[in-house]
Enzyme design. Sequence first.
Site, PDB file in Angstrom:
ATOM      1  N   SER A  60      53.579  39.502  74.854  1.00 21.88           N
ATOM      2  CA  SER A  60      53.017  37.742  74.713  1.00 21.88           C
ATOM      3  C   SER A  60      54.504  36.966  74.946  1.00 21.88           C
ATOM      4  O   SER A  60      54.312  36.111  75.015  1.00 21.88           O
ATOM      5  CB  SER A  60      51.663  37.822  73.784  1.00 21.88           C
ATOM      6  OG  SER A  60      50.957  38.438  73.590  1.00 21.88           O
ATOM      7  N   HIS A  81      51.611  41.939  81.527  1.00 25.77           N
ATOM      8  CA  HIS A  81      51.350  41.140  79.967  1.00 25.77           C
ATOM      9  C   HIS A  81      49.568  40.243  80.550  1.00 25.77           C
ATOM     10  O   HIS A  81      49.172  39.667  81.446  1.00 25.77           O
ATOM     11  CB  HIS A  81      51.658  39.219  79.553  1.00 25.77           C
ATOM     12  CG  HIS A  81      50.734  38.915  78.824  1.00 25.77           C
ATOM     13  ND1 HIS A  81      50.346  37.807  78.806  1.00 25.77           N
ATOM     14  CD2 HIS A  81      50.733  39.300  77.443  1.00 25.77           C
ATOM     15  CE1 HIS A  81      50.216  37.614  77.577  1.00 25.77           C
ATOM     16  NE2 HIS A  81      49.679  38.094  77.093  1.00 25.77           N
ATOM     17  N   GLU A 125      49.391  38.640  84.020  1.00 27.31           N
ATOM     18  CA  GLU A 125      51.411  38.185  84.516  1.00 27.31           C
ATOM     19  C   GLU A 125      52.174  39.185  84.511  1.00 27.31           C
ATOM     20  O   GLU A 125      53.053  40.224  83.085  1.00 27.31           O
ATOM     21  CB  GLU A 125      51.616  37.359  82.961  1.00 27.31           C
ATOM     22  CG  GLU A 125      50.470  35.931  82.841  1.00 27.31           C
ATOM     23  CD  GLU A 125      51.076  35.109  81.737  1.00 27.31           C
ATOM     24  OE1 GLU A 125      50.812  34.157  81.599  1.00 27.31           O
ATOM     25  OE2 GLU A 125      50.759  35.932  80.357  1.00 27.31           O
ATOM     26  N   ASN A 157      50.790  32.249  77.035  1.00 30.50           N
ATOM     27  CA  ASN A 157      51.192  31.872  76.094  1.00 30.50           C
ATOM     28  C   ASN A 157      51.669  30.372  75.380  1.00 30.50           C
ATOM     29  O   ASN A 157      51.598  30.667  74.127  1.00 30.50           O
ATOM     30  CB  ASN A 157      51.099  33.085  75.010  1.00 30.50           C
ATOM     31  CG  ASN A 157      50.085  34.386  74.478  1.00 30.50           C
ATOM     32  OD1 ASN A 157      49.379  33.233  74.030  1.00 30.50           O
ATOM     33  ND2 ASN A 157      50.494  35.393  74.951  1.00 30.50           N
TER      34      ASN A 157
HETATM   35  N1  LIG Z   1      45.391  40.371  71.431  1.00 24.63           N
HETATM   36  C1  LIG Z   1      45.209  39.543  71.842  1.00 24.63           C
HETATM   37  O1  LIG Z   1      45.291  38.518  72.719  1.00 24.63           O
HETATM   38  C2  LIG Z   1      46.497  39.966  73.189  1.00 24.63           C
HETATM   39  C3  LIG Z   1      46.670  39.316  74.056  1.00 24.63           C
HETATM   40  C4  LIG Z   1      48.256  40.271  75.759  1.00 24.63           C
HETATM   41  C5  LIG Z   1      48.549  40.415  74.712  1.00 24.63           C
HETATM   42  N2  LIG Z   1      48.815  41.525  73.901  1.00 24.63           N
HETATM   43  C6  LIG Z   1      49.659  41.723  72.939  1.00 24.63           C
HETATM   44  O2  LIG Z   1      49.275  43.499  73.307  1.00 24.63           O
HETATM   45  C7  LIG Z   1      50.045  43.900  72.041  1.00 24.63           C
HETATM   46  C8  LIG Z   1      49.188  44.709  71.264  1.00 24.63           C
HETATM   47  O3  LIG Z   1      48.311  43.649  70.336  1.00 24.63           O
HETATM   48  P1  LIG Z   1      46.182  43.954  69.795  1.00 24.63           P
HETATM   49  O4  LIG Z   1      46.234  42.894  69.376  1.00 24.63           O
HETATM   50  O5  LIG Z   1      46.647  44.939  71.001  1.00 24.63           O
HETATM   51  O6  LIG Z   1      47.272  45.244  68.033  1.00 24.63           O
HETATM   52  P2  LIG Z   1      46.325  45.361  67.224  1.00 24.63           P
HETATM   53  O7  LIG Z   1      47.088  45.764  66.189  1.00 24.63           O
HETATM   54  O8  LIG Z   1      45.369  44.821  67.646  1.00 24.63           O
HETATM   55  O9  LIG Z   1      46.640  47.400  68.110  1.00 24.63           O
HETATM   56  C9  LIG Z   1      48.076  47.898  68.125  1.00 24.63           C
HETATM   57  C10 LIG Z   1      48.096  48.851  68.083  1.00 24.63           C
HETATM   58  O10 LIG Z   1      49.268  49.795  68.316  1.00 24.63           O
HETATM   59  C11 LIG Z   1      49.270  50.768  67.064  1.00 24.63           C
HETATM   60  N3  LIG Z   1      50.348  51.328  66.672  1.00 24.63           N
HETATM   61  C12 LIG Z   1      51.634  50.077  65.839  1.00 24.63           C
HETATM   62  N4  LIG Z   1      53.033  50.901  66.360  1.00 24.63           N
HETATM   63  C13 LIG Z   1      52.702  52.014  67.108  1.00 24.63           C
HETATM   64  C14 LIG Z   1      53.182  52.555  67.662  1.00 24.63           C
HETATM   65  N5  LIG Z   1      54.920  53.457  67.503  1.00 24.63           N
HETATM   66  N6  LIG Z   1      53.400  54.002  68.383  1.00 24.63           N
HETATM   67  C15 LIG Z   1      51.981  54.039  68.821  1.00 24.63           C
HETATM   68  N7  LIG Z   1      51.257  52.629  68.069  1.00 24.63           N
HETATM   69  C16 LIG Z   1      51.663  52.233  67.643  1.00 24.63           C
HETATM   70  C17 LIG Z   1      48.626  50.444  66.140  1.00 24.63           C
HETATM   71  O11 LIG Z   1      48.469  51.175  65.002  1.00 24.63           O
HETATM   72  C18 LIG Z   1      47.338  49.510  66.483  1.00 24.63           C
HETATM   73  O12 LIG Z   1      46.699  50.515  66.895  1.00 24.63           O
HETATM   74  C19 LIG Z   1      50.978  42.952  71.729  1.00 24.63           C
HETATM   75  O13 LIG Z   1      52.254  43.026  72.151  1.00 24.63           O
HETATM   76  C20 LIG Z   1      50.510  41.412  71.467  1.00 24.63           C
HETATM   77  O14 LIG Z   1      51.523  40.483  71.601  1.00 24.63           O
HETATM   78  C21 LIG Z   1      47.706  41.138  72.517  1.00 24.63           C
END
Ligand SMILES: NC(=O)c1ccc[n+]([C@@H]2O[C@H](COP(=O)([O-])OP(=O)(O)OC[C@H]3O[C@@H](n4cnc5c(N)ncnc54)[C@H](O)[C@@H]3O)[C@@H](O)[C@H]2O)c1
Length: 297
Positions: free
Chosen positions: A126, A147, A159, A197
């Site tokens: 993000s 994204h 995006e 964002n």
């Molecule tokens: N939550 C949101 O609203 C949102 C929206 C768009 C983008 N994002 C982006 O998406 C990405 C993930 O966010 P999220 O909210 O899903 O996080 P989250 O914490 O819900 O999930 C992250 C997952 O990644 C896993 N993980 C961590 N390190 C790892 C590795 N080295 N190998 C494999 N798995 C691994 C964790 O075990 C976890 O299950 C981030 O970059 C975030 O910026 C989040």
Amino acid sequence: MRAKEGCLLFRHCAVAGAGTMGTGIAITIARAGIATTLFDLDAAALDRARAQIADFLAGSVRKGRLTEAQGAQALDAIRFSTDLADLADCDVVVEAVFEDLGVKQSLWQRLDDVCGAQTIFLSNTSTLSITELAAASRRPERVAGAHYCLPAQVMKLVECSRAIQTSDETWQRTLAFVAATGQQAIETRDRPGFILNYFCIPYHNDVIHLIEADVAEPADIDRAVKAAMGFAMGPCELLDMIGLDTQVRLSEAMHAVTNDPRAAAPPLLRRMVAAGLLGRKSGRGFYAYDTSALYGA
Ligand SMILES: NC(=O)c1ccc[n+]([C@@H]2O[C@H](COP(=O)([O-])OP(=O)(O)OC[C@H]3O[C@@H](n4cnc5c(N)ncnc54)[C@H](O)[C@@H]3O)[C@@H](O)[C@H]2O)c1
């Protein structure tokens, strides 16, 4: 099944990270008829994702959005794995692990060793720089940004952004992949926060400051924003869906790059995370939830 012609170009794709975003992104790919591997280091995260995906697809069948056969096919298309080697023959890997440059870069490096030369890497970051992420890979020309919007299984927008190093071929394949999975790409430059964002992270932190200053209750802030601005969800509802721990990581990453004080994680947000109030994923944030269901099920 929303099979698109382009899915023939994408026979096997993977999502790394089975959290809030990765789970939804895996659904979008599998629903397009593409074999999908959902990878996470944490087996419990994969178990949770499997249950949520099954529940979501059953809901789609109940609502008539998928036939029973399509729902079953989409679920069958997803393989759940803690073994990176299962990603070896992928055409595309969408990375959705923690918002942490070091974690993402080290995953890219391990993927370099495992994946074939044809694989392109898309980051769902993000706030982090796609160019910096690409620089950690030995195939920087095969890295781009994708994204997705929350909840990915419901929202169509992705995006997409190019790193300085992204080749024209990778860029065309990125856009083709997004289209093949029935999503809508919007091009943005590689800048922290992209379009959404850039204002959502500071806006959400402003709302948390309002609560901390005891100006209004979360439910009243949500009601006010929805009534006055026409948003489908209030900011506290959306924060609970984003994950309050993720909002901390997003704020830290954006603040580190922009130095914008409104991007800094508010103290109340940090206290809620310390108390385990992460939002929907933990069952409680600003509101209380049933943790088994994905949004839109
Ligand atoms: N939550 C949101 O609203 C949102 C929206 C768009 C983008 N994002 C982006 O998406 C990405 C993930 O966010 P999220 O909210 O899903 O996080 P989250 O914490 O819900 O999930 C992250 C997952 O990644 C896993 N993980 C961590 N390190 C790892 C590795 N080295 N190998 C494999 N798995 C691994 C964790 O075990 C976890 O299950 C981030 O970059 C975030 O910026 C989040």
